[in-house]
Design an enzyme around this catalytic site. Sequence first.
Site, PDB file in Angstrom:
ATOM      1  N   LEU A 171      10.542 -20.863  -4.705  1.00 45.31           N
ATOM      2  CA  LEU A 171       9.870 -20.022  -3.948  1.00 45.31           C
ATOM      3  C   LEU A 171       8.537 -19.875  -4.643  1.00 45.31           C
ATOM      4  CD1 LEU A 171       9.452 -17.242  -2.127  1.00 45.31           C
ATOM      5  CD2 LEU A 171       9.840 -15.942  -4.421  1.00 45.31           C
ATOM      6  N   GLU A 189       1.677 -13.209  12.406  1.00 41.65           N
ATOM      7  CA  GLU A 189       2.283 -11.809  13.325  1.00 41.65           C
ATOM      8  C   GLU A 189       2.107 -10.773  12.208  1.00 41.65           C
ATOM      9  OE1 GLU A 189       3.586 -11.704  16.223  1.00 41.65           O
ATOM     10  OE2 GLU A 189       3.202 -13.892  16.413  1.00 41.65           O
ATOM     11  N   ASP A 242       0.860  -1.137  -0.149  1.00 43.97           N
ATOM     12  CA  ASP A 242       0.177   0.014  -0.132  1.00 43.97           C
ATOM     13  C   ASP A 242       0.842   1.171   0.118  1.00 43.97           C
ATOM     14  OD1 ASP A 242      -2.382   1.341  -0.122  1.00 43.97           O
ATOM     15  OD2 ASP A 242      -2.614   1.534   2.326  1.00 43.97           O
ATOM     16  N   GLY A 243       0.323   2.253  -0.678  1.00 50.42           N
ATOM     17  CA  GLY A 243       0.987   3.684  -0.340  1.00 50.42           C
ATOM     18  C   GLY A 243       1.488   4.080  -1.894  1.00 50.42           C
ATOM     19  N   HIS A 254       2.030   3.214  -9.192  1.00 45.85           N
ATOM     20  CA  HIS A 254       1.858   2.133  -9.223  1.00 45.85           C
ATOM     21  C   HIS A 254       3.041   1.499 -10.309  1.00 45.85           C
ATOM     22  CE1 HIS A 254      -1.784   2.480  -7.620  1.00 45.85           C
ATOM     23  NE2 HIS A 254      -2.546   3.037  -8.449  1.00 45.85           N
ATOM     24  N   SER A 288      -7.306  -5.693  -5.086  1.00 43.29           N
ATOM     25  CA  SER A 288      -8.343  -6.281  -4.221  1.00 43.29           C
ATOM     26  C   SER A 288      -9.633  -6.211  -4.850  1.00 43.29           C
ATOM     27  CB  SER A 288      -8.488  -5.246  -2.920  1.00 43.29           C
ATOM     28  OG  SER A 288      -9.241  -4.306  -2.989  1.00 43.29           O
ATOM     29  N   TRP A 343     -11.870  -2.549  -7.775  1.00 44.68           N
ATOM     30  CA  TRP A 343     -12.624  -2.014  -8.892  1.00 44.68           C
ATOM     31  C   TRP A 343     -13.311  -0.789  -8.685  1.00 44.68           C
ATOM     32  CZ3 TRP A 343     -11.666  -5.008 -12.918  1.00 44.68           C
ATOM     33  CH2 TRP A 343     -11.175  -6.374 -12.943  1.00 44.68           C
ATOM     34  N   ARG A 346       0.078   7.796  -2.714  1.00 40.00           N
ATOM     35  CA  ARG A 346       0.621   8.800  -1.796  1.00 40.00           C
ATOM     36  C   ARG A 346       2.183   9.122  -2.123  1.00 40.00           C
ATOM     37  NH1 ARG A 346      -1.070   6.117   3.510  1.00 40.00           N
ATOM     38  NH2 ARG A 346      -1.686   4.374   2.001  1.00 40.00           N
ATOM     39  N   SER A 381      -7.748  -4.920   5.552  1.00 36.30           N
ATOM     40  CA  SER A 381      -8.303  -4.538   4.274  1.00 36.30           C
ATOM     41  C   SER A 381      -8.819  -5.776   3.403  1.00 36.30           C
ATOM     42  CB  SER A 381      -7.581  -3.479   3.235  1.00 36.30           C
ATOM     43  OG  SER A 381      -7.163  -2.384   4.035  1.00 36.30           O
ATOM     44  N   GLU A 437     -12.161  -4.866  -3.872  1.00 36.50           N
ATOM     45  CA  GLU A 437     -12.920  -3.594  -3.610  1.00 36.50           C
ATOM     46  C   GLU A 437     -12.017  -2.222  -4.602  1.00 36.50           C
ATOM     47  OE1 GLU A 437     -11.732  -5.476  -1.192  1.00 36.50           O
ATOM     48  OE2 GLU A 437     -13.756  -5.935  -0.755  1.00 36.50           O
TER      49      GLU A 437
HETATM   50  C1  IPE Z   1      -5.364  -2.592   0.005  1.00 33.33           C
HETATM   51  O1  IPE Z   1      -4.761  -1.506  -0.267  1.00 33.33           O
HETATM   52  C2  IPE Z   1      -5.170  -3.392  -1.393  1.00 33.33           C
HETATM   53  C3  IPE Z   1      -4.019  -3.495  -2.215  1.00 33.33           C
HETATM   54  C4  IPE Z   1      -2.876  -3.275  -1.555  1.00 33.33           C
HETATM   55  C5  IPE Z   1      -3.962  -4.356  -3.440  1.00 33.33           C
HETATM   56  P1  IPE Z   1      -6.274  -0.254  -0.452  1.00 33.33           P
HETATM   57  O2  IPE Z   1      -5.509   0.894  -0.498  1.00 33.33           O
HETATM   58  O3  IPE Z   1      -7.321  -0.759  -1.448  1.00 33.33           O
HETATM   59  O4  IPE Z   1      -6.701  -0.550   1.103  1.00 33.33           O
HETATM   60  P2  IPE Z   1      -7.692   0.724   1.731  1.00 33.33           P
HETATM   61  O5  IPE Z   1      -8.787   0.975   0.729  1.00 33.33           O
HETATM   62  O6  IPE Z   1      -6.780   1.633   2.439  1.00 33.33           O
HETATM   63  O7  IPE Z   1      -8.240  -0.161   3.090  1.00 33.33           O
HETATM   64  C1  IPE Z   2      -1.642   0.230  -3.212  1.00 27.42           C
HETATM   65  O1  IPE Z   2      -1.447   1.629  -3.402  1.00 27.42           O
HETATM   66  C2  IPE Z   2      -1.889  -0.482  -4.671  1.00 27.42           C
HETATM   67  C3  IPE Z   2      -3.124  -0.939  -4.810  1.00 27.42           C
HETATM   68  C4  IPE Z   2      -4.199  -0.590  -4.090  1.00 27.42           C
HETATM   69  C5  IPE Z   2      -3.435  -1.273  -6.153  1.00 27.42           C
HETATM   70  P1  IPE Z   2      -2.571   2.613  -3.243  1.00 27.42           P
HETATM   71  O2  IPE Z   2      -3.075   2.932  -4.736  1.00 27.42           O
HETATM   72  O3  IPE Z   2      -3.785   2.125  -2.402  1.00 27.42           O
HETATM   73  O4  IPE Z   2      -1.745   3.813  -2.680  1.00 27.42           O
HETATM   74  P2  IPE Z   2      -2.648   4.996  -1.752  1.00 27.42           P
HETATM   75  O5  IPE Z   2      -2.996   4.019  -0.359  1.00 27.42           O
HETATM   76  O6  IPE Z   2      -3.602   5.660  -2.197  1.00 27.42           O
HETATM   77  O7  IPE Z   2      -1.417   5.801  -1.440  1.00 27.42           O
HETATM   78 MG    MG Z   3      -4.013   2.504  -0.435  1.00 23.41          MG
END
Ligand code: IPE
Ligand code: IPE
Ligand code: MG
Length: 247
Positions: free
Chosen positions: A131, A207, A20-21, A37, A65, A69, A24, A196, A67
Amino acid sequence: MTDISTKDKALPKHVAIIMDGNGRWAKNKGKIRTFGHKAGVESVRSAVQFAATKGIHALTLFAFSSENWNRPKDEVSVLLELFNFVLNNEVKKLHKNNIKLKVVGDISRFDDKLKAKIARAEKLTENNDALVLNIAANYGGRWDITHAAKLMAQKAMSGELDIENVGEKEFDEFTAFAGLPELDLLIRTGGDSRVSNFMLWQCAYAELYFTDTLWPDFDSTEFDKALDDFASRQRRFGLTGEQVDVA
Ligand code: IPE
Ligand code: IPE
Ligand code: MG
């Protein structure tokens, strides 16, 4: 305190990462989200290589995920294009490195071309054993549990399965991660402390490790920090600390 010997002993067999992130990270640089991405793909390469070098048995990466979509159409398109790109360009290298690729999730929603690509990549790498790399795409923990329950119900209805004999172990056989070691360590980058809808059934005794590092900045040093943290924990599985110390 962890020294090398305890660290080796406490190497997780199965690590999952909520990557995630990206958005941002891009925004911090004044760029559009999809730039993040694209940058995240390099962190995927580095995490896979690191896990293989360390001797981790299975690495599961949450790429998309169920979600996700609901994000803007353009962003969803870029994420699917990136998935295609990785399948086109990275599979040979994975195979060369003896890595087995599996895509876990509800792939029925993908188009036929992508489905065929996934099937080819899985077939090519199916006998590799350095792996196991699971890419979770259109995955949701609730989907996994519901899907497993459906598969099980179908078998019960056709008379192939006696429901009286189904316990947790048997149920697990119907989930997306059947046959893999238990999830030991779940890492989430990006600063949020939630799962999530990821691997809900498998998280039971994992953990959890949360880091503020944004996914494109997650390199082997960061991965190693997570492993050190894992090695320093006492996993009690319901026992007392004293019982675990004696064992
Ligand atoms: C979780 O990240 C899904 C993936 C990393 C693929 P999200 O950015 O979608 O999660 P939420 O919406 O912050 O919970
Ligand atoms: C995770 O990064 C990648 C996916 C969910 C596909 P985000 O796109 O959720 O990045 P933030 O959380 O908005 O920074
Ligand atoms: Mg995110």
